[in-house]
Design an enzyme around this catalytic site. Structure first.
Site, PDB file in Angstrom:
ATOM      1  N   LYS A   8       0.821  -1.216   0.000  1.00  6.74           N
ATOM      2  CA  LYS A   8       0.000   0.000   0.000  1.00  6.74           C
ATOM      3  C   LYS A   8       0.857   1.269   0.000  1.00  6.74           C
ATOM      4  O   LYS A   8       1.849   1.336   0.724  1.00  6.74           O
ATOM      5  CB  LYS A   8      -0.913   0.003   1.222  1.00  6.74           C
ATOM      6  CG  LYS A   8      -1.866  -1.184   1.225  1.00  6.74           C
ATOM      7  CD  LYS A   8      -2.737  -1.191   2.450  1.00  6.74           C
ATOM      8  CE  LYS A   8      -3.761  -2.315   2.361  1.00  6.74           C
ATOM      9  NZ  LYS A   8      -4.620  -2.367   3.553  1.00  6.74           N
ATOM     10  N   CYS A  20     -14.751  -0.297  10.001  1.00  9.21           N
ATOM     11  CA  CYS A  20     -14.575  -1.190   8.856  1.00  9.21           C
ATOM     12  C   CYS A  20     -15.888  -1.899   8.553  1.00  9.21           C
ATOM     13  O   CYS A  20     -16.850  -1.809   9.311  1.00  9.21           O
ATOM     14  CB  CYS A  20     -13.485  -2.207   9.142  1.00  9.21           C
ATOM     15  SG  CYS A  20     -14.031  -3.483  10.292  1.00  9.21           S
ATOM     16  N   CYS A  44     -17.715  -9.569   5.727  1.00 13.94           N
ATOM     17  CA  CYS A  44     -16.296  -9.878   5.880  1.00 13.94           C
ATOM     18  C   CYS A  44     -16.117 -11.245   6.538  1.00 13.94           C
ATOM     19  O   CYS A  44     -16.540 -11.457   7.676  1.00 13.94           O
ATOM     20  CB  CYS A  44     -15.600  -8.806   6.711  1.00 13.94           C
ATOM     21  SG  CYS A  44     -13.871  -9.237   6.960  1.00 13.94           S
ATOM     22  N   CYS A  74     -11.976  -7.015  13.729  1.00 15.42           N
ATOM     23  CA  CYS A  74     -10.898  -7.979  14.003  1.00 15.42           C
ATOM     24  C   CYS A  74      -9.574  -7.224  13.966  1.00 15.42           C
ATOM     25  O   CYS A  74      -9.521  -6.055  13.581  1.00 15.42           O
ATOM     26  CB  CYS A  74     -10.939  -9.124  12.983  1.00 15.42           C
ATOM     27  SG  CYS A  74     -10.078  -8.773  11.439  1.00 15.42           S
TER      28      CYS A  74
END
Ligand code: SRM
Ligand code: SF4
Length: 562
Positions: free
Chosen positions: A216, A434, A440, A479
């Site tokens: 990234k 998120c 997810c 998480c």
């Protein structure tokens, strides 16, 4: 230093390495797999390969029990993420994306923490038509996921530097420069020419085995760190000298992901290794990526991010290897100063006399909520064709490039729908969450579906301690992978199990200090009790203007948990 032998860590390659190598340039058996109508899923290998095409196979986790009871396979579908360096689309593209999302996906466009968008719930039969639709809209999903360089971020706010536009274009340039060379994307989804034989197109950067792990890059333009530049594998800090944009300070080795219970995994902020003139930055990023390609850990994916390679080799050795390959040395880092990273909501005018407006999108979910129909409002704004759209790394959206005389028409649409950020508290507007459940596959707890409610309860506590107008940075993930960069928040919640979160405290508001674990496995009641006590102490004892994260960092004893 010259005596050090550079080698990757020993150990058998992880299974993912073999999948990449035999994928024939990321083709795998995707074409056949997506023609198989008997199952909604694809093979395990193709689930790895498809990530490089910007997509994940997922299932609706809310429906698992019901499907299992009926002896049906899970409700499989695909998430698709766009590659949008700098996060910009035109009004026409936004309209098309909204329509596509309504017809082929869940109807909710998700603005991600990396300045792009995702759609969820695309069933197998709709994948190819969706990819074709993207092509027709002039966008792509290439390398939005997978072990390659991902979406390149750039500071979104044009008011903070007269060089913003110049810097912004580097996101595009770097993204293009580091794209995989395979033609698999057009072949699999867009009826492109088929590969003859088994040898994929040569790729001088990714070779045949791509990178050990995701990679990234973000650019930040001081004084604004809205891209959280130090949480990236490569962070580029644009530098202005004597009124000119001259280049970038380069930081390496940032990353958030950890594993609960594995103390050898850690979040890390990038280390600044020097300055590079802007004309040479493409060489530098290429070589930093190539060194990670050659020496990153390919046997244990938990330790394969650049941050672990940098710490294993040492920053100086890593820098020296990059210098050797690029053929020039880094200059000393130039002075810079970050003072904030939040979005500035509402209307502003940039240095070119163009107007823009930053709109609040809670957790980046573009959907109509009672009293806040942001999706409808954005559609109507796009229909005027008087603005463009830019996503921010804080999961918000900007209407951009607006002529002064056109502003009133857009203001009218926003007012008509009550799209007014002043209705929301600072903590709500600056929070990130998120995706987590229900899509997810790695989520241990809720995040974007729960944080808004938790914030309502935290707002009550803040009002009790007369802190309701103070800024706080709160981030929640389901998480410890850290997709909302929770270790860089003043208050970070990291999901441990359904309804339970680890509480991290003491990060700062500019993203230059990580927080620390304060308490483990708190349920909502315990979270609120803990914060209530801390807010009380903070309200009484903080020094003038001291932010919560700084106060906690200065005063709190983290004890054994830290
Ligand atoms: Fe992430 C995996 C969502 C930004 C660290 N991330 C995932 C997956 C794909 C789950 C999976 O592997 O099956 C999630 C898909 C959820 C879903 O249903 O859509 C997911 N990550 C997201 C997004 C959408 C969160 C959001 O709500 O905005 C962000 C998409 C960014 C983008 O547009 O590319 C997102 N992920 C991040 C960030 C933040 C950032 O990059 O600035 C991080 C922390 C920074 C970092 O990379 O260290 C992040 N995601 C991870 C990790 C941990 C990586 C690691 O080094 O350990 C995983 C798991 C993995 O890679 O194995 C992961
Ligand atoms: Fe999923 Fe975890 Fe990322 Fe949240 S942080 S989107 S739960 S992988």
């Amino acid at each position: 230093m010259s005596d050090i032998k550079l080698t990757p860590p020993a150990g058998a390659p992880s299974p993912v390495e073999a999948i990449k190598l035999k994928s024939k340039g990321l083709r795998g058996t995707l074409a056949e797999g997506f023609e198989n109508a008997i199952t909604g899923a694809v093979s395990a290998d193709d689930q790895t390969v498809i990530k490089f095409h910007g997509s994940y196979q997922q299932d609706d986790r809310d429906r698992r029990a019901e499907r299992e009871l009926k002896k049906l396979e899970w409700a499989y579908s695909y998430m698709i993420r766009l590659r949008l360096p700098g996060g910009e689309v035109s009004a026409q593209q936004w309209l098309g994306l909204t329509k596509l999302c309504n017809e082929n996906a869940s109807g909710v466009i998700k603005i991600t923490t990396r300045q792009t968008i995702q759609i969820h719930g695309v069933v197998k039969a709709k994948m190819k038509p969706t990819m074709e639709w993207f092509r027709d809209l002039g966008v792509d999903t290439i390398a939005a996921c997978g072990d390659v360089n991902r979406n390149v971020m750039a500071g979104a706010d044009p008011t903070l530097s007269i060089f913003h536009e110049d810097v912004f274009r580097f996101a595009q340039g770097i993204s293009e420069h580091l794209l995989p060379k395979t033609n698999a994307f057009t072949e699999v989804w867009l009826d492109g020419e088929k590969l003859t034989g088994d040898e994929p197109e040569p790729d001088p950067l990714y070779l045949k085995h791509y990178l050990p792990r995701k990679f990234k890059i973000a650019i930040a333009t001081p004084p604004h760190n809205d891209t959280d530049v130090f949480t990236n594998d490569i962070g580029l800090i644009s530098i202005e000298e004597n009124g000119k944009f001259t280049g970038f300070n380069v930081s390496i080795g940032g990353g958030m992901g950890t594993t609960h219970g594995n103390p050898e995994t850690y979040a890390r902020l990038g280390t600044v290794i020097g300055f590079v003139p802007k004309e040479k930055i493409l060489d530098t990023v290429w070589q930093i990526v190539a060194v990670q390609r050659d020496f990153g850990n390919r046997s244990d994916r938990k330790f394969s991010r650049l941050k672990y390679t940098v710490d294993r080799l040492g920053v100086d050795v890593y820098r020296a290897e990059v210098e050797k390959r690029q053929g020039f040395t880094f200059q000393d880092a130039k002075p810079y100063n970050f003072i904030e990273r939040v979005d500035h909501y509402g209307w502003q005018e940039d240095h070119n006399g163009k107007h823009f407006c930053t709109l609040f999108v809670e957790s980046g979910r573009v959907m109509d909520l009672p009293g806040y129909p942001i999706k409808t409002a954005l559609k109507e704004c796009a229909e005027t064709d008087l603005c463009q759209f830019r996503f921010t790394g804080n999961q918000n959206i900007m209407l951009t490039h607006i002529e002064k005389e056109d502003r009133v028409a857009l203001e009218h649409i926003l007012a008509k729908h009550g799209i007014d950020h002043t209705r929301f508290s600072n903590i709500r507007k600056d929070a990130l969450a998120c995706v987590a459940l229900n899509t997810c596959g790695l989520a241990l707890a809720e995040a974007q579906r729960y944080l808004p409610d938790l914030i309502s309860k935290i707002e009550v506590l803040l009002a009790k301690h007369k802190l309701e107008n103070d800024p706080f940075s709160i981030r929640m993930t389901g998480c410890p992978n850290g997709c909302a960069r929770p270790w860089a928040a003043e208050i970070g919640f990291i999901g441990k199990a359904l309804g339970q979160y680890n509480l991290y405290l003491g990060g700062n508001s500019t993203g230059t200090r990580l927080n620390r674990l304060y308490k483990e496995s708190l349920d909502e009641k315990e979270i609120l009790q803990t914060l209530d006590g801390l807010f009380e102490v903070y309200a009484k004892n903080r020094s003038n203007g001291e932010r919560f994260g700084d106060f906690i960092h200065r005063t709190l004893d983290f004890g054994a948990a830290a």
